[in-house]
Design a protein around this motif. Structure first.
Motif, PDB file in Angstrom:
ATOM      1  N   ALA A  63     -51.070 -11.230  20.992  1.00 24.52           N
ATOM      2  CA  ALA A  63     -52.527 -11.203  21.187  1.00 24.52           C
ATOM      3  C   ALA A  63     -53.049  -9.838  21.596  1.00 24.52           C
ATOM      4  N   GLN A  64     -52.228  -9.057  22.308  1.00 21.38           N
ATOM      5  CA  GLN A  64     -52.701  -7.754  22.799  1.00 21.38           C
ATOM      6  C   GLN A  64     -53.163  -6.848  21.671  1.00 21.38           C
ATOM      7  N   TYR A  65     -52.660  -7.057  20.472  1.00 18.62           N
ATOM      8  CA  TYR A  65     -53.038  -6.206  19.353  1.00 18.62           C
ATOM      9  C   TYR A  65     -54.360  -6.619  18.719  1.00 18.62           C
ATOM     10  N   SER A  66     -54.924  -7.703  19.208  1.00 17.85           N
ATOM     11  CA  SER A  66     -56.255  -8.116  18.762  1.00 17.85           C
ATOM     12  C   SER A  66     -57.350  -7.646  19.698  1.00 17.85           C
ATOM     13  N   HIS A 100     -59.905  -7.720  16.439  1.00 18.45           N
ATOM     14  CA  HIS A 100     -59.367  -8.259  15.186  1.00 18.45           C
ATOM     15  C   HIS A 100     -59.163  -9.761  15.370  1.00 18.45           C
ATOM     16  N   ASN A 101     -59.950 -10.536  14.697  1.00 12.54           N
ATOM     17  CA  ASN A 101     -59.877 -11.996  14.828  1.00 12.54           C
ATOM     18  C   ASN A 101     -58.794 -12.529  13.898  1.00 12.54           C
ATOM     19  N   PRO A 159     -49.165 -12.121   7.598  1.00 19.39           N
ATOM     20  CA  PRO A 159     -49.282 -13.467   8.185  1.00 19.39           C
ATOM     21  C   PRO A 159     -48.585 -13.606   9.531  1.00 19.39           C
ATOM     22  N   GLU A 160     -47.592 -12.754   9.807  1.00 19.17           N
ATOM     23  CA  GLU A 160     -46.862 -12.848  11.083  1.00 19.17           C
ATOM     24  C   GLU A 160     -47.758 -12.576  12.285  1.00 19.17           C
ATOM     25  N   MET A 161     -48.917 -11.939  12.047  1.00 17.43           N
ATOM     26  CA  MET A 161     -49.815 -11.598  13.142  1.00 17.43           C
ATOM     27  C   MET A 161     -50.927 -12.615  13.338  1.00 17.43           C
ATOM     28  N   ASP A 162     -51.025 -13.604  12.463  1.00 20.76           N
ATOM     29  CA  ASP A 162     -52.136 -14.549  12.517  1.00 20.76           C
ATOM     30  C   ASP A 162     -52.028 -15.500  13.707  1.00 20.76           C
ATOM     31  N   GLY A 163     -53.179 -15.858  14.246  1.00 25.63           N
ATOM     32  CA  GLY A 163     -53.270 -16.928  15.242  1.00 25.63           C
ATOM     33  C   GLY A 163     -52.624 -16.666  16.573  1.00 25.63           C
ATOM     34  N   PHE A 164     -52.577 -15.399  17.022  1.00 25.27           N
ATOM     35  CA  PHE A 164     -51.914 -15.063  18.288  1.00 25.27           C
ATOM     36  C   PHE A 164     -50.467 -15.576  18.287  1.00 25.27           C
ATOM     37  N   ALA A 165     -49.781 -15.358  17.199  1.00 26.58           N
ATOM     38  CA  ALA A 165     -48.415 -15.867  17.059  1.00 26.58           C
ATOM     39  C   ALA A 165     -47.473 -15.215  18.065  1.00 26.58           C
ATOM     40  N   ASN A 166     -46.369 -15.901  18.347  1.00 26.42           N
ATOM     41  CA  ASN A 166     -45.341 -15.331  19.205  1.00 26.42           C
ATOM     42  C   ASN A 166     -44.476 -14.357  18.429  1.00 26.42           C
TER      43      ASN A 166
END
Length: 496
Positions: free
Chosen positions: A71-74, A83-84, A95-102
């Motif tokens: 999430a920090q990168y959003s 970045h939403n 896609p690996e960055m979508d949705g505040f992924a782990n």
């Protein structure tokens, strides 16, 4: 969901030295009765984000890392959503960055320390990886390691000496009422403070003595943390200090800066003080703080690649000159890395001891690149005076390594050193605000090639979010361009 067993070994993420250090760390944790270990990562703004893990679980973390949100990168500098990732078409483009992924935070055992101000607590810094073992490309520490590896292919090791200025003030009112807490994109109300000592008395011993209790505590903690402190002095402003550190290899220098800033702020809080690495607080009679980065290259046989032979006429070798040429060539676009906040550009004024042009000169504090040493002197090096104290340490150093290496590879000539840098109108002006710096970086094919299109697009978008909030709050800022706005003071005074 837990990470894959033995994630670190499966993806060969540690070298032999790190594997050996990991076992030593576990022994220290057990022997010293450490109750919790802060597993940390440096975020885009250079602040530490962490999870505290218990000793038993820490053993697993040293095998497989720990789950950590991306999430920090959003978030921008005030936790506004730059970045939403919950909608399609985010700036990340993966896609690996979508949705505040782990992702997986893998600690580096070589960074482990015991925190002397927090008994029973360990600390370790790490890097973020995707689940398939790929580095998260937005992690600044990865970017620095990549740049240093590129430099090492040319048989050079980057060496850095840190010179950092910051302010310490006494807290009168902490402003901790619920209405002072701010919100996403709105930082908390800054504390009301008074100066820790008088100002406008450069290097006066009496003022340093007035802060002796705090300074001596920091000195002791630097020693305990193995931070190679060299000097401490009273700077020009009220309660303004400067700490300088001996040379370290590039990654260790960046890690040390991250730990030092965190330590200073946490120790100050415990003493009823407030420490800030904001370049110019919005307080009456304050002057800017800077971060001067001393730089040199070491050859594979341990020699200083910037030094000339005995009897030479020049301070810098040909390698050193080319390195300077690269830094000067890319100085405008690198401003986002060296001076990443709206406030940091308050320093860039003629006759202010901070550079306003991409210049270089021998032992001149007016130049952007100050050359230190004498011909034939083994310790000859350069000092970049353009940085602000709150810059992300890993990105700041990355920009210097990449720029200087480009200068070496292309044989760039920096020209004749300036004797009057502020009058060197043939040299290009540096960006005078963050908006100009973002435009320069956005157009910089060099940094796009070196750091990746996705990285530059992400960083520009994140900093643009910060700029947009500034312009919305302070639409008339150009009417008083030398005045620190209330938005800047709220945005940076507490968080940096």
């Amino acid at each position: 969901m837990s990470t894959t067993a033995a994630f670190i070994e499966a993806h060969s993420l540690w070298n032999h030295q790190q594997r050996s250090a990991a076992q030593e760390v576990l022994e220290v944790v057990a022997k010293n009765g450490i109750r919790g270990i802060r597993v940390s990562v440096s975020d885009p703004q250079g602040k530490l984000r962490s999870k505290t893990v218990m000793p038993t679980f820490f053993q697993k973390v040293l095998r497989s890392g720990i789950e950590f949100t991306n999430a920090q990168y959003s978030f921008d500098s005030a936790e506004a959503m730059a970045h939403n990732t919950f909608v399609e078409g985010s700036k990340f483009g993966m896609p690996e960055m979508d949705g505040f992924a782990n992702v997986v935070l893998v600690p580096d055992p070589l960074t482990f320390r015991q925190l002397p101000w927090c008994p029973g607590t360990g600390w370790i810094l790490g890097d973020l990886y995707f689940r398939d073992g790929r580095p998260v490309p937005f992690d600044a520490r990865h970017q620095l390691k990549s740049a240093l590896a590129d430099l090492e292919r040319e048989n050079f090791t980057f060496m850095a000496g840190l010179e950092i200025e910051f302010y310490v003030a006494k807290v009168v009112d902490s402003k901790l009422m619920p209405e002072d807490m701010g919100w996403f994109g709105v930082p908390p109300t800054p504390p009301i403070v008074e100066s820790a000592s008088r100002g406008f008395s450069y290097q006066v011993e009496d003022n340093l003595d007035r802060m002796d209790d705090f300074v001596c505590t920091l000195v002791g903690h630097c020693e305990a943390l193995q931070l190679p402190l060299r000097t401490v002095e009273n700077e020009m402003g009220p309660g303004q200090l400067e700490f300088t550190f001996d040379v370290l290899p590039g990654l260790q220098a960046a890690d040390s800066m991250s730990l030092f800033r965190s330590m200073v702020k946490q120790v100050a809080y415990r003493k009823g003080l407030h420490a800030t690495f904001m370049a110019l607080p919005g307080l009456p009679n304050y002057v800017p703080s800077g971060w001067h980065l001393h730089q040199s290259l070491r050859t594979s046989d341990g020699r200083n690649a910037f030094a000339t032979d005995t009897g030479a006429n020049d301070v810098l070798s040909e390698t050193g000159r080319h390195f300077v040429g690269g830094i000067l060539e890319h100085a405008a676009a690198a401003s986002v890395f060296t001076t990443p906040t709206v406030n940091g550009y308050r320093r860039r004024k003629a006759n202010s001891l901070a550079p306003d042009r991409a210049t270089w000169g021998h032992n001149s504090r007016a130049a952007m690149i100050r050359v230190l040493g004498c011909p034939g002197e083994a310790s000859a090096h350069i000092e970049n005076r353009v940085g602000e104290p709150g810059a992300n340490a890993h990105l700041y150093i990355t920009s210097q390594v990449l720029s200087g290496l480009d200068g070496i590879r292309r044989g760039l000539d920096p020209g004749t050193p300036e004797t009057s840098p502020y009058s060197a109108t043939h040299r290009p002006l540096l960006p005078s605000n963050l908006m100009e710096a973002l435009e320069a970086l956005n157009k910089a094919t060099f940094f796009r090639r070196q750091l990746g299109e996705a990285f530059v697009d992400w960083l520009v978008g994140m900093k643009q979010s910060e700029v947009n909030r500034f312009l919305a709050s302070e639409p008339d800022w150009q009417r008083s361009p030398d005045k620190v706005t209330s938005w800047e003071h709220r945005e940076y005074f507490t968080r940096y």
